[in-house]
Design a protein around this motif. Sequence first.
Motif, short mmCIF file in Angstrom:
data_model
loop_
_atom_site.label_atom_id
_atom_site.label_comp_id
_atom_site.label_asym_id
_atom_site.label_seq_id
_atom_site.Cartn_x
_atom_site.Cartn_y
_atom_site.Cartn_z
N UNK A 271 67.85 48.47 61.30
CA UNK A 271 66.90 48.92 62.33
C UNK A 271 65.47 48.91 61.81
N UNK A 272 65.29 49.28 60.55
CA UNK A 272 63.96 49.20 59.95
C UNK A 272 63.46 47.75 59.94
N UNK A 273 64.36 46.83 59.64
CA UNK A 273 64.00 45.40 59.63
C UNK A 273 63.61 44.94 61.03
N UNK A 274 64.36 45.38 62.04
CA UNK A 274 64.05 44.98 63.41
C UNK A 274 62.69 45.54 63.85
N UNK A 275 62.42 46.78 63.52
CA UNK A 275 61.14 47.38 63.90
C UNK A 275 59.98 46.64 63.24
N UNK A 276 60.16 46.23 61.99
CA UNK A 276 59.11 45.46 61.30
C UNK A 276 58.90 44.11 61.99
N UNK A 277 60.00 43.47 62.39
CA UNK A 277 59.92 42.19 63.09
C UNK A 277 59.20 42.34 64.43
N UNK A 278 59.52 43.42 65.17
CA UNK A 278 58.89 43.66 66.47
C UNK A 278 57.38 43.85 66.30
N UNK A 279 56.98 44.61 65.29
CA UNK A 279 55.55 44.81 65.06
C UNK A 279 54.86 43.49 64.73
N UNK A 280 55.51 42.67 63.92
CA UNK A 280 54.93 41.39 63.52
C UNK A 280 54.78 40.46 64.72
N UNK A 281 55.78 40.43 65.58
CA UNK A 281 55.72 39.58 66.77
C UNK A 281 54.57 40.00 67.69
N UNK A 282 54.45 41.30 67.92
CA UNK A 282 53.40 41.79 68.80
C UNK A 282 52.02 41.55 68.19
N UNK A 283 51.91 41.70 66.88
CA UNK A 283 50.64 41.46 66.21
C UNK A 283 50.20 40.00 66.33
N UNK A 284 51.15 39.10 66.45
CA UNK A 284 50.85 37.68 66.60
C UNK A 284 50.66 37.28 68.07
#
Length: 459
Positions: A271-284
């Motif tokens: 879940x921590x990995x998914x949250x990091x991925x979601x933040x990265x996608x939105x930042x891009x």
Amino acid sequence: MVAGLPSKPRVGVPTWPSRLGLGLYMLAWHVGLPAVLAYFWIRGRREPLYRQFLGERFGRISGRLQRPIWLHSASLGEIRGVMPLIDEALTHGFEVLITTLTPAGRQAAMTRYAESIKSGRVQVSYLPLELPWAVRAFAKSVNPRCVLSSEIDTWPILSNTLKKMGIPLGIVNAQYPQKSYAKDQGWAGVRSQAFRSYDLVLCKSELHAQRFKATGCTRVQVVGELRFDLPAPPLHIKAAADLRNSQPALFGNRPVICMASVVEGEDELVLTAFEAFARDMLARGLSKPLLVYVPRSPQRFEAAAQLLISRGLTFLQRSSALDRELRMINAEAPAVDVFLGDSLGEMYFYLALADTVTVCGSFVPRGSHNIIEPLALSKPVIVGPSIWGIEYPGQEALAAGVLTQVPDAHALPARWLAWFTQPALQIQSRQQAQAFIRQHSGSVEKHWQHLSAWLSSHA
């Protein structure tokens, strides 16, 4: 010769340490029987089927079939794996007794073979406990033409007792991971001796075959993995496509990741990995991803929901959001973070919803769960460092480029990002998965070729 194996197979005659070990093992089962019953009672609070049909575990069963093939699979995953072989046996006119250890496995078999049970061609039961008198009573009532175990689920008292009764023993879809092989060298070789009771061993790969031979098994054949011949349920595939097309807010153009069979100890990591991925996608400036989150066992469904709440993740639960036909109960679903797969027997549906699949049980030392199902749906698959449980086809899948292994959950966001931002990689991944499945199919035919000759020799 395979590294870690002895240069010569052991002889089939039991040694005094193995006989002593078997005697102590049998004594431990009798002494520990109250603890076993207490375990069934406690588990039965959450899963009532653990408290039901206890007579079967003590050998009491009505023999409804005529000289059936007795096929044992430990639990839900193993039951699914041998279903193509059960279907083949029924096609050839044999009756089949299916035994399992868990309620989930029992329910899966009862559901899948409901019509055959009604027509008197299939019977489902729990496996008798490791008590010689229970095994003898069970076998006498069933009167099987043979007993087939699956994967590596081997019980020393069971095999020893059946062998003494003159019942042919075999193992299908067999695997012998290095971790299990090394462990079996201890305990006076009790389980190693049990393997030597098998008259026929049908293995997934040559590596597994060499380990069985090194243990002392003599009739060993490599026939591949039955799960490659397991068809995906068309209704699940269609339901997933319909749901994605009818729910633009929930799915739309969002990247969809499935985390399949998440076990205890992995939740926080993935879940921590998914949250990091979601933040990265939105930042891009890219679309917000959706996670299809499927815990391994029903005992963890409620805990998973509470964990999502504690982390501030919005979610829908399959149990409350969809009806029996896997259709959305409300007209339009919101754009939540997570779709929680809290149901049994619908894994193909969850996999079909996703663009890529991360198979869990691999980010803790559990050896990973099944990668064949997502590959059969042409999904790119990622696993963590622990894949000893899927040595085959894991090694072959890595070599073919259809399986990606990461060192830990921290590496997941980068792998997901690479896949979702490279359309050419997506096309290539799907094509490679399709080719891999075609290359490894045909195991049912190979299994049956050897089984039919073996059954004829014991007619």
